[in-house]
Design a protein around this motif. Structure first.
Motif, PDB file in Angstrom:
ATOM      1  N   SER A   6      55.849 -13.192  46.787  1.00  0.00           N
ATOM      2  CA  SER A   6      55.850 -12.580  45.463  1.00  0.00           C
ATOM      3  C   SER A   6      54.404 -12.210  45.167  1.00  0.00           C
ATOM      4  O   SER A   6      53.568 -13.092  44.936  1.00  0.00           O
ATOM      5  N   LEU A   7      54.106 -10.935  45.193  1.00  0.00           N
ATOM      6  CA  LEU A   7      52.742 -10.464  44.931  1.00  0.00           C
ATOM      7  C   LEU A   7      52.368 -10.659  43.463  1.00  0.00           C
ATOM      8  O   LEU A   7      51.188 -10.578  43.104  1.00  0.00           O
ATOM      9  N   THR A   8      53.360 -10.927  42.636  1.00  0.00           N
ATOM     10  CA  THR A   8      53.149 -11.191  41.214  1.00  0.00           C
ATOM     11  C   THR A   8      52.278 -12.415  41.003  1.00  0.00           C
ATOM     12  O   THR A   8      51.573 -12.507  39.994  1.00  0.00           O
ATOM     13  N   LYS A   9      52.314 -13.341  41.958  1.00  0.00           N
ATOM     14  CA  LYS A   9      51.674 -14.638  41.789  1.00  0.00           C
ATOM     15  C   LYS A   9      50.212 -14.596  42.253  1.00  0.00           C
ATOM     16  O   LYS A   9      49.432 -13.806  41.754  1.00  0.00           O
ATOM     17  N   TYR A  10      49.819 -15.408  43.227  1.00  0.00           N
ATOM     18  CA  TYR A  10      48.406 -15.546  43.567  1.00  0.00           C
ATOM     19  C   TYR A  10      47.788 -14.264  44.124  1.00  0.00           C
ATOM     20  O   TYR A  10      46.615 -13.987  43.888  1.00  0.00           O
ATOM     21  N   ILE A  11      48.539 -13.482  44.884  1.00  0.00           N
ATOM     22  CA  ILE A  11      47.934 -12.316  45.520  1.00  0.00           C
ATOM     23  C   ILE A  11      47.488 -11.305  44.473  1.00  0.00           C
ATOM     24  O   ILE A  11      46.375 -10.803  44.506  1.00  0.00           O
ATOM     25  N   GLY A  12      48.362 -10.996  43.503  1.00  0.00           N
ATOM     26  CA  GLY A  12      47.932 -10.159  42.383  1.00  0.00           C
ATOM     27  C   GLY A  12      46.961 -10.919  41.503  1.00  0.00           C
ATOM     28  O   GLY A  12      45.896 -10.417  41.138  1.00  0.00           O
ATOM     29  N   GLY A  13      47.362 -12.114  41.123  1.00  0.00           N
ATOM     30  CA  GLY A  13      46.444 -13.086  40.540  1.00  0.00           C
ATOM     31  C   GLY A  13      46.117 -12.972  39.072  1.00  0.00           C
ATOM     32  O   GLY A  13      45.533 -13.893  38.509  1.00  0.00           O
ATOM     33  N   HIS A  14      46.488 -11.867  38.419  1.00  0.00           N
ATOM     34  CA  HIS A  14      46.046 -11.675  37.040  1.00  0.00           C
ATOM     35  C   HIS A  14      47.193 -11.549  36.045  1.00  0.00           C
ATOM     36  O   HIS A  14      46.961 -11.336  34.854  1.00  0.00           O
ATOM     37  N   GLY A  15      48.417 -11.668  36.517  1.00  0.00           N
ATOM     38  CA  GLY A  15      49.549 -11.632  35.598  1.00  0.00           C
ATOM     39  C   GLY A  15      49.797 -10.277  34.981  1.00  0.00           C
ATOM     40  O   GLY A  15      50.407 -10.199  33.900  1.00  0.00           O
ATOM     41  N   ASP A  16      49.351  -9.203  35.642  1.00  0.00           N
ATOM     42  CA  ASP A  16      49.509  -7.873  35.046  1.00  0.00           C
ATOM     43  C   ASP A  16      50.332  -6.920  35.905  1.00  0.00           C
ATOM     44  O   ASP A  16      50.417  -5.719  35.608  1.00  0.00           O
ATOM     45  N   ALA A  17      50.955  -7.423  36.978  1.00  0.00           N
ATOM     46  CA  ALA A  17      51.745  -6.546  37.843  1.00  0.00           C
ATOM     47  C   ALA A  17      52.800  -7.358  38.576  1.00  0.00           C
ATOM     48  O   ALA A  17      52.532  -8.473  39.027  1.00  0.00           O
ATOM     49  N   LEU A  18      53.994  -6.788  38.697  1.00  0.00           N
ATOM     50  CA  LEU A  18      55.054  -7.369  39.517  1.00  0.00           C
ATOM     51  C   LEU A  18      55.038  -6.725  40.894  1.00  0.00           C
ATOM     52  O   LEU A  18      54.772  -5.524  41.023  1.00  0.00           O
ATOM     53  N   GLY A  19      55.332  -7.517  41.919  1.00  0.00           N
ATOM     54  CA  GLY A  19      55.405  -6.961  43.262  1.00  0.00           C
ATOM     55  C   GLY A  19      55.889  -7.993  44.249  1.00  0.00           C
ATOM     56  O   GLY A  19      55.868  -9.197  43.984  1.00  0.00           O
ATOM     57  N   GLY A  20      56.366  -7.535  45.400  1.00  0.00           N
ATOM     58  CA  GLY A  20      56.793  -8.405  46.476  1.00  0.00           C
ATOM     59  C   GLY A  20      56.547  -7.737  47.808  1.00  0.00           C
ATOM     60  O   GLY A  20      56.279  -6.530  47.871  1.00  0.00           O
ATOM     61  N   ALA A  21      56.626  -8.502  48.890  1.00  0.00           N
ATOM     62  CA  ALA A  21      56.387  -7.935  50.219  1.00  0.00           C
ATOM     63  C   ALA A  21      57.076  -8.768  51.280  1.00  0.00           C
ATOM     64  O   ALA A  21      57.269  -9.977  51.123  1.00  0.00           O
ATOM     65  N   VAL A  22      57.443  -8.093  52.371  1.00  0.00           N
ATOM     66  CA  VAL A  22      57.940  -8.723  53.590  1.00  0.00           C
ATOM     67  C   VAL A  22      57.051  -8.264  54.730  1.00  0.00           C
ATOM     68  O   VAL A  22      56.767  -7.067  54.852  1.00  0.00           O
ATOM     69  N   ILE A  23      56.597  -9.215  55.561  1.00  0.00           N
ATOM     70  CA  ILE A  23      55.731  -8.905  56.699  1.00  0.00           C
ATOM     71  C   ILE A  23      56.404  -9.400  57.958  1.00  0.00           C
ATOM     72  O   ILE A  23      56.999 -10.489  57.969  1.00  0.00           O
ATOM     73  N   GLY A  24      56.329  -8.606  59.017  1.00  0.00           N
ATOM     74  CA  GLY A  24      56.948  -9.000  60.273  1.00  0.00           C
ATOM     75  C   GLY A  24      56.646  -8.017  61.378  1.00  0.00           C
ATOM     76  O   GLY A  24      55.599  -7.366  61.372  1.00  0.00           O
ATOM     77  N   ARG A  25      57.563  -7.878  62.328  1.00  0.00           N
ATOM     78  CA  ARG A  25      57.377  -6.963  63.449  1.00  0.00           C
ATOM     79  C   ARG A  25      57.654  -5.523  63.021  1.00  0.00           C
ATOM     80  O   ARG A  25      58.470  -5.261  62.145  1.00  0.00           O
ATOM     81  N   GLN A  26      56.980  -4.597  63.670  1.00  0.00           N
ATOM     82  CA  GLN A  26      57.062  -3.193  63.306  1.00  0.00           C
ATOM     83  C   GLN A  26      58.501  -2.682  63.289  1.00  0.00           C
ATOM     84  O   GLN A  26      58.933  -2.019  62.333  1.00  0.00           O
ATOM     85  N   GLU A  27      59.272  -2.984  64.309  1.00  0.00           N
ATOM     86  CA  GLU A  27      60.628  -2.460  64.420  1.00  0.00           C
ATOM     87  C   GLU A  27      61.510  -2.952  63.274  1.00  0.00           C
ATOM     88  O   GLU A  27      62.266  -2.176  62.670  1.00  0.00           O
TER      89      GLU A  27
END
Length: 402
Positions: A209-230
């Motif tokens: 959840s990019l909303t949390k520590y990665i964004g860090g400022h409480g001003d944006a919602l976001g999420g991400a999945v990371i893995g293999r290219q295919e």
């Protein structure tokens, strides 16, 4: 700095991964927001998303966008993954992953303690699509192995688990998962890429959840999945485009800006959490406190093996009735905010009653319910320790706890 082999340290990657070659006249500040709905002549890409391939230019922001692409490149570099895909929230990312990897007749093994929205998705919605779900204590490797079936396609764990900060051994679960012919997804929102590298430990996907520590400022919602290219390309072509959970370019820009300070912020979060955990552990009104970085945490040895930063989230329970103490803290805290969410610059505290979460989200009964109560008592205070001076946080807690 587009040569990713030229940098390898996380603090540098948060600032430079995915940046293009330096040219005279280009700004050295954050990249601009590419806030447009489409980019090229319609003939550049087929009308259907089924025509999308890796060589396709940016065409429609719901499919891809330069600002999102930079964020995705940076996240993949931080996690040591081949590719990343951004979504409008962490829930959108997990929902897209589940619906991409699971079909009617398949089986999901899930941490029985995880983000409430994920638990509710698994228990209340996936079965309607013919997907069987088994929730297990993911800290118990024997339980994970016993839950595997011939039709298990995905195992999903969250570590540390929200809200009680119980840990799962990623490397050991990866072996169990792969031996059963399934894939492993790890929600590492609380630990962040600076704390844990699930892909390096054997996971197939890492979710944030990019909303949390990665964004860090409480001003944006976001999420991400990371893995293999295919797999990420298939996720983009399928679930992202057809379910429509695309991150907005402006939110991506805010998250990129937050990402630039992730390394120093996580250092401060950890330092402050260590101070607050020690204070709470000795407070006469506190029954128990859990933070992976403390020797008092029952899985501290695993935390030391698996985590490089212990994050700023801790949990504690009260010796007396937690609901009354929650009301007292909500009324009397002045530096700490009584509010939901976590991972922000400011300290946040919120009470989660055990009866409510067992009934509405986790659906735990019997031994599993008793195990949760051993950690949480009648309720757990989830405390996201912020970047204020720790002495001011402690003073605020002292006066509010009474």
């Amino acid at each position: 700095m587009n040569d990713q082999t030229s940098v390898s340290h996380d603090a540098t990657l948060t600032l430079h991964a995915g940046a293009g070659p330096r040219e005279i006249g280009l700004p050295a500040s954050s990249p601009p927001v590419m806030a447009t709905s489409f980019f090229t002549h319609p003939d550049a890409v087929g009308f259907s998303a089924n025509d999308l391939n890796e060589a396709a230019p940016h065409f429609y922001t719901r499919w891809s966008n330069p600002t999102l692409a930079l964020l995705e490149t940076r996240l993949a570099a931080l996690e040591g993954g081949e590719a990343a895909l951004s979504f409008t929230s962490g829930m959108a990312a997990i929902s897209a992953l589940f619906l991409d990897r699971l079909s009617s007749g398949d089986h999901l093994v899930l941490s029985n303690v995880c983000y409430a929205g994920v638990a509710e998705l698994a228990h209340d919605i996936l079965p309607k699509h013919g997907i069987a779900v088994t929730a297990v204590d993911a800290s118990n490797l024997e339980a994970v192995a016993a839950a595997m079936r011939s039709n298990t396609k995905l195992v999903h764990v969250e570590t540390p688990a929200n809200p009680i900060l119980r840990l799962s051994d990623i490397a050991a679960i990866a072996k169990i998962t792969h031996a059963g012919g399934a894939e492993l997804s790890v929600d590492a929102t609380i630990s962040t890429p600076l704390g844990t590298k699930p892909l390096a430990l054997g996971a197939d996907y890492v979710v944030h959840s990019l909303t949390k520590y990665i964004g860090g400022h409480g001003d944006a919602l976001g999420g991400a999945v990371i893995g293999r290219q295919e797999q990420i390309a298939a996720l983009r072509k399928g679930s992202l485009i057809h379910l429509g959970g695309s991150l907005s370019p402006f939110a991506a820009w805010l998250i990129l800006r937050g990402l630039e300070t992730l390394a120093p912020r996580m250092m401060m979060h950890e330092v402050n959490a260590r101070r607050i955990e020690a204070f709470l552990a000795d407070h006469p009104k506190v029954r128990s406190v859990f933070w992976p970085g403390s020797p008092r945490h029952p899985q501290h040895e695993l935390a030391q093996r698996q985590m490089r930063n212990f994050s700023g989230l801790l949990a504690f329970s009260a010796k007396e009735e937690g609901g009354a103490l929650a009301r007292q803290l909500a009324e009397q805290l002045r530096v700490v905010s009584y509010a939901v969410s976590l991972g922000k610059t400011k300290s946040l505290l919120f009470y989660i009653p055990t009866d409510d979460v067992l009934r509405s989200s986790f659906h735990l009964e019997g031994a599993e319910a008793r195990s949760y109560r051993d950690w949480a008592g009648d309720g757990v205070f989830r405390f996201s320790v912020g970047l204020e001076d720790p002495d001011d946080i402690i003073a605020d807690l002292e006066q509010a706890l009474g």
